[in-house]
Every structure is written in C-alpha cells, then in structure tokens.
Design a protein around this motif. Structure first.
Motif, short mmCIF file in Angstrom:
data_model
loop_
_atom_site.label_atom_id
_atom_site.label_comp_id
_atom_site.label_asym_id
_atom_site.label_seq_id
_atom_site.Cartn_x
_atom_site.Cartn_y
_atom_site.Cartn_z
N MET A 1 -66.72 -34.49 43.30
CA MET A 1 -66.96 -33.88 42.00
C MET A 1 -65.83 -34.30 41.05
O MET A 1 -64.66 -34.26 41.41
N THR A 2 -66.17 -34.67 39.84
CA THR A 2 -65.18 -35.13 38.88
C THR A 2 -64.54 -33.95 38.15
O THR A 2 -65.03 -32.82 38.19
N ASP A 3 -63.44 -34.25 37.48
CA ASP A 3 -62.77 -33.22 36.67
C ASP A 3 -63.72 -32.68 35.60
O ASP A 3 -63.70 -31.49 35.30
N ARG A 4 -64.53 -33.56 35.06
CA ARG A 4 -65.49 -33.14 34.03
C ARG A 4 -66.50 -32.13 34.60
O ARG A 4 -66.82 -31.14 33.98
N ASN A 5 -67.00 -32.41 35.80
CA ASN A 5 -67.94 -31.49 36.44
C ASN A 5 -67.28 -30.15 36.74
O ASN A 5 -67.89 -29.10 36.57
N HIS A 6 -66.02 -30.19 37.18
CA HIS A 6 -65.30 -28.95 37.44
C HIS A 6 -65.16 -28.14 36.15
O HIS A 6 -65.33 -26.92 36.15
N LEU A 10 -66.57 -24.46 35.31
CA LEU A 10 -65.65 -23.40 34.86
C LEU A 10 -66.12 -22.83 33.52
O LEU A 10 -66.17 -21.61 33.35
N ASP A 11 -66.48 -23.70 32.59
CA ASP A 11 -66.97 -23.24 31.28
C ASP A 11 -68.22 -22.38 31.43
O ASP A 11 -68.35 -21.34 30.76
N ALA A 12 -69.13 -22.77 32.31
CA ALA A 12 -70.36 -22.00 32.54
C ALA A 12 -70.02 -20.62 33.12
O ALA A 12 -70.60 -19.61 32.73
N ALA A 13 -69.07 -20.58 34.04
CA ALA A 13 -68.67 -19.30 34.64
C ALA A 13 -68.01 -18.39 33.59
O ALA A 13 -68.27 -17.19 33.55
N VAL A 14 -67.18 -18.97 32.75
CA VAL A 14 -66.53 -18.19 31.69
C VAL A 14 -67.57 -17.64 30.72
O VAL A 14 -67.53 -16.47 30.34
N ARG A 15 -68.51 -18.48 30.30
CA ARG A 15 -69.57 -18.02 29.39
C ARG A 15 -70.37 -16.89 30.01
O ARG A 15 -70.67 -15.88 29.36
N ALA A 16 -70.71 -17.02 31.30
CA ALA A 16 -71.48 -15.98 31.99
C ALA A 16 -70.69 -14.68 32.07
O ALA A 16 -71.23 -13.59 31.83
N PHE A 17 -69.41 -14.78 32.38
CA PHE A 17 -68.55 -13.59 32.45
C PHE A 17 -68.50 -12.90 31.09
O PHE A 17 -68.72 -11.69 30.99
N ASN A 18 -68.20 -13.67 30.04
CA ASN A 18 -68.08 -13.08 28.70
C ASN A 18 -69.40 -12.49 28.22
O ASN A 18 -69.43 -11.41 27.62
#
Length: 167
Positions: A1-6, A10-18
């Motif tokens: 998995m690339t840094d971009r995929n990570h 992470l961005d998707a998890a943050v959006r879901a949390f918020n």
C-alpha cells in the motif's frame, strides 16, 4: 500500500469520525451544521465562528476556540484562561463535540449558543459581522494568535485546505 493510499484511508476515517460526532451533536441540540464558513460574530474583542444553528435560530460556537482567541489579545494568564474555559463548560446548554483535525488532533469542542457565552463572560451581546469574515476554526494553528492568522491569510495563506472542507 502506498503512502497516498494510507492517507486516503486516514482521511476517510477522519471524515467518518467527524460526521458521526456532528450527527450526534445535531440530534442532541436539534441543530444543523453550517460548515466552517458559518457566520462570524464579534464577542467583546474576540471573533467567534458559528458552526451550527439550532431550531430556535441560535448560533452555536466552540467556546474553547474563543478562549484560544483571548490569549492572542494579551490575556496570557493561565489561571484567567482556565476561568474562561470553566465558565464556558458551566453554561447550562454547553455540549461536547469531539472533532479531529490535522492541526489539533482530537479536539474537545465545547459548543454553546453565542448569546449564552457572551452573557456568561459578562460581555454585551455578540455582534454578527458581514459574511466572509474570518474567525478561528479547528483548522487554524493553535499556536498562532488571531493577528498572526489574519496576517498569514492577508499574505496569501489559505485558511482552509481543500481536503479539510468536509471536516
């Protein structure tokens, strides 16, 4: 998995949390999300951004961000700042909202109607500024004063990174 995929994960998890936290807050307070570009108020010498509006038309602000703004206008006494924070927490309708942002990590926003915050701090009623005015949000650097943030914006800084628009 690339840094971009990570980063995307992470961005998707943050959006879901918020989003989940905002939804819970809106159900608790019968309010709607205005986004990070909601109305700006002048509360004494402090700018405060309304992030939610309830069914009574009251605008809710993050009182802790307002306290953070106080430190930038010469109020650096830790005991005084803690007094302002505690006064905000003690407001009858104060409500926690947990937010995650790159600039702050996990942040406990103490949300309260702007009118209640002004009254609790012994300030006159807050004055709504024309649309488009800046006030501190969760995306601003906590170590910068409001004056520094405004100067940075005036010199071409962008206060809201595009990927943070759906915080």
């Amino acid at each position: 998995m690339t840094d971009r995929n990570h980063r995307q994960q992470l961005d998707a998890a943050v959006r879901a949390f918020n989003q989940a936290e905002r939804t819970e807050f809106m159900l608790t307070t019968a309010s709607r999300w205005l986004g990070l570009d909601g109305p700006t108020y002048l509360l004494g010498d402090v700018r405060a951004k309304a992030l939610f509006e309830d069914i009574y038309g009251r605008h809710w602000v993050d009182a802790y961000l307002a306290v953070e703004s106080l430190t930038g206008i010469g109020n650096r006494n830790p005991a005084l700042m803690e007094g302002y924070r505690q006064t905000a927490v003690d407001i009858r309708e104060a409500c926690d909202l947990w937010v995650y942002a790159d600039t702050r990590g996990k942040w406990n926003a103490i949300m309260t109607p702007i009118e209640d915050l002004a009254a609790a701090w012994g300030y006159p009623p807050a004055v709504r500024l024309p649309d488009g005015n800046w006030a501190r949000t969760w995306l601003d650097m906590p170590e910068r004063t409001d004056e520094q943030e405004l100067a940075w914006i005036a010199h071409g800084g962008h206060p809201t990174p595009l990927r943070a628009l759906d915080i």
